[in-house]
Design a protein around this motif. Structure first.
Motif, short mmCIF file in Angstrom:
data_model
loop_
_atom_site.label_atom_id
_atom_site.label_comp_id
_atom_site.label_asym_id
_atom_site.label_seq_id
_atom_site.Cartn_x
_atom_site.Cartn_y
_atom_site.Cartn_z
N MET A 65 26.52 43.57 41.21
CA MET A 65 26.91 42.32 40.57
C MET A 65 26.34 41.14 41.33
N GLN A 66 26.06 40.08 40.63
CA GLN A 66 25.42 38.92 41.24
C GLN A 66 25.81 37.68 40.45
N VAL A 67 26.06 36.56 41.17
CA VAL A 67 26.37 35.28 40.53
C VAL A 67 25.12 34.43 40.46
N LEU A 68 25.24 33.32 39.74
CA LEU A 68 24.10 32.42 39.61
C LEU A 68 23.72 31.82 40.95
N PRO A 69 22.47 31.40 41.12
CA PRO A 69 22.04 30.88 42.43
C PRO A 69 22.84 29.67 42.91
N GLU A 70 23.31 28.81 42.01
CA GLU A 70 24.05 27.62 42.47
C GLU A 70 25.42 27.97 43.02
N PHE A 71 25.92 29.17 42.75
CA PHE A 71 27.23 29.59 43.28
C PHE A 71 27.10 30.51 44.50
N GLN A 72 25.90 30.72 44.99
CA GLN A 72 25.70 31.66 46.09
C GLN A 72 25.80 31.02 47.47
N GLN A 73 25.94 29.68 47.54
CA GLN A 73 25.96 29.01 48.83
C GLN A 73 27.35 28.99 49.46
N ASP A 74 28.40 28.95 48.65
CA ASP A 74 29.76 28.83 49.16
C ASP A 74 30.56 30.08 48.78
N PRO A 75 31.15 30.80 49.73
CA PRO A 75 31.96 31.97 49.38
C PRO A 75 33.19 31.61 48.55
N ALA A 76 33.64 30.35 48.63
CA ALA A 76 34.81 29.96 47.85
C ALA A 76 34.55 30.02 46.36
N SER A 77 33.30 30.13 45.97
CA SER A 77 32.98 30.22 44.55
C SER A 77 33.47 31.52 43.93
N LEU A 78 33.81 32.49 44.78
CA LEU A 78 34.33 33.74 44.24
C LEU A 78 35.70 33.56 43.58
N SER A 79 36.40 32.49 43.96
CA SER A 79 37.71 32.24 43.32
C SER A 79 37.57 31.80 41.88
N LEU A 80 36.38 31.42 41.46
CA LEU A 80 36.14 31.04 40.08
C LEU A 80 35.97 32.25 39.16
N LEU A 81 35.85 33.43 39.75
CA LEU A 81 35.66 34.62 38.94
C LEU A 81 37.01 35.15 38.46
N TYR A 82 37.02 35.64 37.24
CA TYR A 82 38.22 36.21 36.63
C TYR A 82 37.90 37.65 36.18
N ILE A 83 38.91 38.46 36.27
CA ILE A 83 38.80 39.83 35.79
C ILE A 83 39.88 40.07 34.76
N ARG A 84 39.63 41.03 33.88
CA ARG A 84 40.58 41.30 32.81
C ARG A 84 41.55 42.40 33.24
N SER A 85 42.83 42.16 33.05
CA SER A 85 43.87 43.11 33.45
C SER A 85 44.05 44.18 32.38
N SER A 86 45.03 45.07 32.62
CA SER A 86 45.26 46.18 31.69
C SER A 86 45.80 45.71 30.34
N ASN A 87 46.52 44.54 30.33
CA ASN A 87 47.02 44.02 29.06
C ASN A 87 46.07 43.06 28.38
N GLY A 88 44.86 42.92 28.93
CA GLY A 88 43.84 42.10 28.30
C GLY A 88 43.79 40.66 28.76
N GLN A 89 44.67 40.21 29.66
CA GLN A 89 44.65 38.84 30.14
C GLN A 89 43.69 38.68 31.31
N LEU A 90 43.14 37.46 31.48
CA LEU A 90 42.23 37.16 32.58
C LEU A 90 43.02 36.76 33.81
N VAL A 91 42.70 37.38 34.93
CA VAL A 91 43.39 37.15 36.19
C VAL A 91 42.36 36.70 37.22
N PRO A 92 42.64 35.65 38.02
CA PRO A 92 41.69 35.22 39.05
C PRO A 92 41.43 36.35 40.05
N LEU A 93 40.21 36.40 40.51
CA LEU A 93 39.85 37.45 41.48
C LEU A 93 40.60 37.28 42.79
#
Length: 279
Positions: A1-29
């Motif tokens: 997996m890889q993010v866009l180049p503008e989000f690769q400078q700061d590790p805090a950008s990982l908090s902007l990623l969301y994953i889908r839970s078992s009930n279908g809702q988006l949860v912050p990483l």
């Protein structure tokens, strides 16, 4: 997996990623993971789709590659866990692949010679008599390599295979003369092979000395790259010297033994057949 180049400078950008839970809702990483900074490799090498680490080694001037490979393999068995697999690459792998089929090649060469000689002489016994000096030639080659501290490498194996042809011709010259004496002069096997040893001694020594003196410069180590070719010359010279001393005696005794055995076996078969045919 890889993010866009503008989000690769700061590790805090990982908090902007969301994953889908078992009930279908988006949860912050960040709610299901913990971010920490640590030192790690810039790249992970793979070999055959598995993570791999390459360890390089070299040998001392007086240590052979085969000895080094055995030492590395022994250390790996003692240190590494059973879940880790090891393999050699580069020169060590080429050395292992070149040494794997040499013993089988020597056996195949001897078997082919036996079949060809059996076809020529129309006998199962005479090829064994001719090949009776091969063990002594191999023993002499190995002892010579041991005395001079040379390794049993590819060149030495080539020299041993070359010995098969050089030593075999001594037996052919004597057996051929002895068979001709038995057929024409009706001589006994003992007298025929004894005369063959006397008559064929000069040509046997001429061919043997020619081969020995031809490989002697290689055994002495003359010329560029002589260290790698020296085991070939030592194997040929040592094998010829040792086998030549015993060939005239070994081939003679084997001829009388095998002839007596074959004659006794034939008389036994004929006697049994005669008893069956008798009323």
């Amino acid at each position: 997996m890889q993010v866009l180049p503008e989000f690769q400078q700061d590790p805090a950008s990982l908090s902007l990623l969301y994953i889908r839970s078992s009930n279908g809702q988006l949860v912050p990483l960040s709610s299901v993971s913990k971010l920490s900074q640590n030192v790690g490799p810039l790249s992970v090498n793979h070999l055959g789709q598995l993570p791999a680490v390459t360890l390089s080694f070299n040998t001392r001037p007086d240590v052979s590659l085969g000895t080094a490979v055995d030492a590395v393999r022994k250390t790996a068995r003692q240190v590494l866990p059973a879940s880790i697999t090891t393999s050699f690459q580069g020169t060590a792998q080429a050395f292992q692949s070149s040494m794997q089929g040499l013993g089988l090649l020597l056996i195949a060469a001897t078997l082919v010679i036996y079949i060809v000689l059996g076809i020529l002489y129309e006998s199962f016994i005479h090829p064994l008599t001719i090949l009776s000096a091969l063990p002594f030639a191999g023993f002499g080659a190995l002892v010579t390599l041991l005395l001079f501290g040379s390794d049993l490498n590819v060149y030495a194996f080539v020299g041993i295979i070359l010995l098969v042809g050089l030593v075999k011709k001594n037996g052919i010259m004597m057996i051929d003369f002895a068979l001709d004496a038995q057929r024409r002069a009706a001589a006994t096997p003992h007298d025929a092979i004894y005369k063959a040893c006397i008559v064929r001694f000069r040509p046997i020594m001429m061919t043997t000395m020619a081969a020995l003196l031809g490989t002697l410069p290689i055994a002495l180590g003359f010329g560029a790259g002589a260290e790698s070719r020296r085991p070939l010359g030592l194997a040929v010279v040592g094998g010829l010297l040792f086998s030549q001393t015993l060939t005239l005696y070994v081939t003679r005794s084997c001829t009388c033994t095998w002839t007596a055995f074959s004659e006794g076996w034939a008389k036994c078969i004929y006697s049994r057949l005669g008893k069956r045919r008798s009323p």
